[in-house]
Structure formats: C-alpha cells, structure tokens
Scaffold this motif. Structure first.
Motif, PDB file in Angstrom:
ATOM      1  N   ASN A  85       0.792  -1.227   0.000  1.00  0.00           N
ATOM      2  CA  ASN A  85       0.000   0.000   0.000  1.00  0.00           C
ATOM      3  C   ASN A  85       0.827   1.281   0.000  1.00  0.00           C
ATOM      4  O   ASN A  85       0.276   2.365  -0.177  1.00  0.00           O
ATOM      5  N   ALA A  86       2.135   1.170   0.213  1.00  0.00           N
ATOM      6  CA  ALA A  86       2.973   2.366   0.339  1.00  0.00           C
ATOM      7  C   ALA A  86       3.197   3.070  -0.997  1.00  0.00           C
ATOM      8  O   ALA A  86       3.557   4.242  -1.020  1.00  0.00           O
ATOM      9  N   GLY A  87       2.973   2.379  -2.102  1.00  0.00           N
ATOM     10  CA  GLY A  87       3.157   3.013  -3.407  1.00  0.00           C
ATOM     11  C   GLY A  87       4.601   2.998  -3.853  1.00  0.00           C
ATOM     12  O   GLY A  87       5.374   2.111  -3.496  1.00  0.00           O
ATOM     13  N   ASP A  88       4.965   4.000  -4.626  1.00  0.00           N
ATOM     14  CA  ASP A  88       6.314   4.068  -5.178  1.00  0.00           C
ATOM     15  C   ASP A  88       7.361   4.056  -4.078  1.00  0.00           C
ATOM     16  O   ASP A  88       7.196   4.690  -3.039  1.00  0.00           O
ATOM     17  N   GLN A  89       8.443   3.352  -4.367  1.00  0.00           N
ATOM     18  CA  GLN A  89       9.527   3.295  -3.402  1.00  0.00           C
ATOM     19  C   GLN A  89      10.655   4.226  -3.840  1.00  0.00           C
ATOM     20  O   GLN A  89      10.965   4.320  -5.020  1.00  0.00           O
ATOM     21  N   PRO A  90      11.247   4.905  -2.890  1.00  0.00           N
ATOM     22  CA  PRO A  90      12.334   5.830  -3.205  1.00  0.00           C
ATOM     23  C   PRO A  90      13.581   5.087  -3.690  1.00  0.00           C
ATOM     24  O   PRO A  90      13.699   3.868  -3.539  1.00  0.00           O
ATOM     25  N   GLU A  91      14.511   5.836  -4.231  1.00  0.00           N
ATOM     26  CA  GLU A  91      15.790   5.278  -4.656  1.00  0.00           C
ATOM     27  C   GLU A  91      16.623   4.941  -3.420  1.00  0.00           C
ATOM     28  O   GLU A  91      16.620   5.680  -2.433  1.00  0.00           O
ATOM     29  N   VAL A  92      17.353   3.843  -3.512  1.00  0.00           N
ATOM     30  CA  VAL A  92      18.183   3.409  -2.394  1.00  0.00           C
ATOM     31  C   VAL A  92      19.213   4.481  -2.032  1.00  0.00           C
ATOM     32  O   VAL A  92      19.421   4.790  -0.858  1.00  0.00           O
ATOM     33  N   ALA A  93      19.860   5.061  -3.029  1.00  0.00           N
ATOM     34  CA  ALA A  93      20.879   6.087  -2.760  1.00  0.00           C
ATOM     35  C   ALA A  93      20.276   7.274  -2.006  1.00  0.00           C
ATOM     36  O   ALA A  93      20.908   7.820  -1.089  1.00  0.00           O
ATOM     37  N   ASP A  94      19.054   7.663  -2.355  1.00  0.00           N
ATOM     38  CA  ASP A  94      18.375   8.760  -1.675  1.00  0.00           C
ATOM     39  C   ASP A  94      18.074   8.389  -0.223  1.00  0.00           C
ATOM     40  O   ASP A  94      18.259   9.186   0.691  1.00  0.00           O
ATOM     41  N   LEU A  95      17.628   7.166  -0.014  1.00  0.00           N
ATOM     42  CA  LEU A  95      17.333   6.707   1.349  1.00  0.00           C
ATOM     43  C   LEU A  95      18.601   6.650   2.195  1.00  0.00           C
ATOM     44  O   LEU A  95      18.593   7.039   3.366  1.00  0.00           O
ATOM     45  N   LYS A  96      19.687   6.176   1.609  1.00  0.00           N
ATOM     46  CA  LYS A  96      20.957   6.116   2.344  1.00  0.00           C
ATOM     47  C   LYS A  96      21.395   7.524   2.758  1.00  0.00           C
ATOM     48  O   LYS A  96      21.861   7.732   3.882  1.00  0.00           O
ATOM     49  N   ALA A  97      21.259   8.479   1.864  1.00  0.00           N
ATOM     50  CA  ALA A  97      21.643   9.860   2.180  1.00  0.00           C
ATOM     51  C   ALA A  97      20.770  10.413   3.310  1.00  0.00           C
ATOM     52  O   ALA A  97      21.274  11.081   4.231  1.00  0.00           O
ATOM     53  N   LYS A  98      19.475  10.128   3.264  1.00  0.00           N
ATOM     54  CA  LYS A  98      18.565  10.589   4.313  1.00  0.00           C
ATOM     55  C   LYS A  98      18.894   9.914   5.645  1.00  0.00           C
ATOM     56  O   LYS A  98      18.878  10.561   6.696  1.00  0.00           O
ATOM     57  N   TRP A  99      19.184   8.635   5.606  1.00  0.00           N
ATOM     58  CA  TRP A  99      19.578   7.884   6.802  1.00  0.00           C
ATOM     59  C   TRP A  99      20.789   8.550   7.460  1.00  0.00           C
ATOM     60  O   TRP A  99      20.805   8.805   8.663  1.00  0.00           O
ATOM     61  N   ASN A 100      21.801   8.847   6.654  1.00  0.00           N
ATOM     62  CA  ASN A 100      23.024   9.462   7.180  1.00  0.00           C
ATOM     63  C   ASN A 100      22.757  10.859   7.735  1.00  0.00           C
ATOM     64  O   ASN A 100      23.261  11.216   8.802  1.00  0.00           O
ATOM     65  N   GLU A 101      21.958  11.644   7.032  1.00  0.00           N
ATOM     66  CA  GLU A 101      21.651  13.004   7.485  1.00  0.00           C
ATOM     67  C   GLU A 101      20.878  12.992   8.802  1.00  0.00           C
ATOM     68  O   GLU A 101      21.215  13.723   9.745  1.00  0.00           O
ATOM     69  N   ILE A 102      19.859  12.172   8.867  1.00  0.00           N
ATOM     70  CA  ILE A 102      19.037  12.085  10.080  1.00  0.00           C
ATOM     71  C   ILE A 102      19.881  11.668  11.272  1.00  0.00           C
ATOM     72  O   ILE A 102      19.837  12.289  12.333  1.00  0.00           O
ATOM     73  N   ASN A 103      20.678  10.634  11.088  1.00  0.00           N
ATOM     74  CA  ASN A 103      21.458  10.132  12.218  1.00  0.00           C
ATOM     75  C   ASN A 103      22.562  11.097  12.641  1.00  0.00           C
ATOM     76  O   ASN A 103      22.860  11.206  13.834  1.00  0.00           O
ATOM     77  N   ALA A 104      23.142  11.824  11.702  1.00  0.00           N
ATOM     78  CA  ALA A 104      24.140  12.841  12.068  1.00  0.00           C
ATOM     79  C   ALA A 104      23.486  13.955  12.891  1.00  0.00           C
ATOM     80  O   ALA A 104      24.052  14.412  13.899  1.00  0.00           O
ATOM     81  N   LYS A 105      22.290  14.377  12.485  1.00  0.00           N
ATOM     82  CA  LYS A 105      21.588  15.429  13.233  1.00  0.00           C
ATOM     83  C   LYS A 105      21.152  14.929  14.605  1.00  0.00           C
ATOM     84  O   LYS A 105      21.231  15.671  15.595  1.00  0.00           O
ATOM     85  N   LEU A 106      20.700  13.687  14.675  1.00  0.00           N
ATOM     86  CA  LEU A 106      20.328  13.133  15.980  1.00  0.00           C
ATOM     87  C   LEU A 106      21.555  13.050  16.890  1.00  0.00           C
ATOM     88  O   LEU A 106      21.478  13.419  18.063  1.00  0.00           O
ATOM     89  N   GLU A 107      22.672  12.580  16.365  1.00  0.00           N
ATOM     90  CA  GLU A 107      23.914  12.509  17.157  1.00  0.00           C
ATOM     91  C   GLU A 107      24.254  13.878  17.740  1.00  0.00           C
ATOM     92  O   GLU A 107      24.594  13.991  18.922  1.00  0.00           O
ATOM     93  N   ALA A 108      24.175  14.909  16.902  1.00  0.00           N
ATOM     94  CA  ALA A 108      24.500  16.265  17.359  1.00  0.00           C
ATOM     95  C   ALA A 108      23.534  16.715  18.450  1.00  0.00           C
ATOM     96  O   ALA A 108      23.947  17.325  19.447  1.00  0.00           O
TER      97      ALA A 108
END
Length: 165
Positions: A85-108
C-alpha cells in the motif's frame, strides 16, 4: 539527578543506538543497491521498503523526543502502510543519504542533552500519564528504537543469503 551511574546508563543506551546505526549503515554500504530490491523472504518486505521504514522511524525521533519536526514527513507512509500500500519506493541512494543526514543530526542533538532531559517524558505521553509511569521517558524511546533497528537488521541479512530450494 546527574549522578555518575545514571550518566553511565544513559551513555550505554546512546552507545547501543549508535552501534546499531553503524551496523546498519555498514550493511547498507557493503552491498550494491540492487540487493535491496529483493525480499527478505518469500512474501515478505523488500530491502528498499525496510530501509525506507528505518529512515522514517529514525526521522520520527525528532518529534517524539521534542527535538523539532521530521525532516522527511513524506516517508511516514513506510511506518503506517504495508509495502503493498505504500506506493512508489524511493531510490536506495536517496534513502541512504537521508539515513546518514538524520542520524548525524540526531547525534549532534543527543550530545547536547543532559541526563535529566533523557529521563523526562517523551512527547507522546501526557504529563499526568508520565507522573504515573515515569519509565515512559526519552531514554526508553531510544532504547526501544535501537532494539527495533536490531530486529530489522536481522531481516536484512537474508537479502544476501542464497535461498534454500
């Protein structure tokens, strides 16, 4: 309440979360993006869906911990909806970049917080309910999210194993 033992426990939970993130990041970076198109088991979620789900759950930490708004609210559907039901799935590279950004901001953000902040209520519990159940705190949320990541990391391993016929 800033005693050394409490600070140590808080540090251990943050380390548990950080180590889980590192293990998942290492897994994501170890394999070609095509690997994530496969399902972890017949009839189960794909690696792309699980990656999107993990990104969305980590992004949700900003709001539940009172650190601000989600960076990628459009990924919320990977928490609420099944893969079908989620529909289109994002690109893996985009998800990896978001994963890294989110976790860096959470760490800070985590580096700025006191022990008392971690032991205060999270934003999904009222002050009255928190008074009755003080274990519904921010530290418990982080522990829960780290365990959740571990569960899905266990699923991701099956993407790289040959199926038994």
């Amino acid at each position: 309440m800033e005693n050394q033992q409490v600070k140590q426990v808080v540090g251990q939970v943050i380390s548990f979360w950080r180590d889980n993130n590192k293990n998942i990041t290492d897994f994501f970076n170890k394999h070609a993006d095509e690997v994530y198109a496969g399902a972890v088991a017949p009839g189960r979620n794909s690696g792309i869906y699980l990656l999107a789900h993990l990104v969305a759950v980590s992004d949700g930490l900003f709001t539940i911990l009172g650190l601000g708004d989600k960076l990628y609210p459009e990924l919320e559907k990977f928490i609420r909806e099944s893969e079908t039901n989620a529909g289109d799935q994002p690109e893996v590279a985009d998800l990896k970049a978001k994963w890294n950004e989110i976790n860096a901001k959470l760490e800070a953000e985590f580096a700025k917080q006191t022990t008392d902040w971690w032991l205060d209520r999270h934003m999904s519990v009222s002050e009255a309910d928190f008074a009755l159940e003080p274990n519904r705190n921010k530290l418990n949320v982080l522990l829960s999210r780290a365990s959740h990541e571990n569960y899905h990391r266990g699923q991701l391993v099956f993407l790289t194993r040959p199926t038994q016929g």
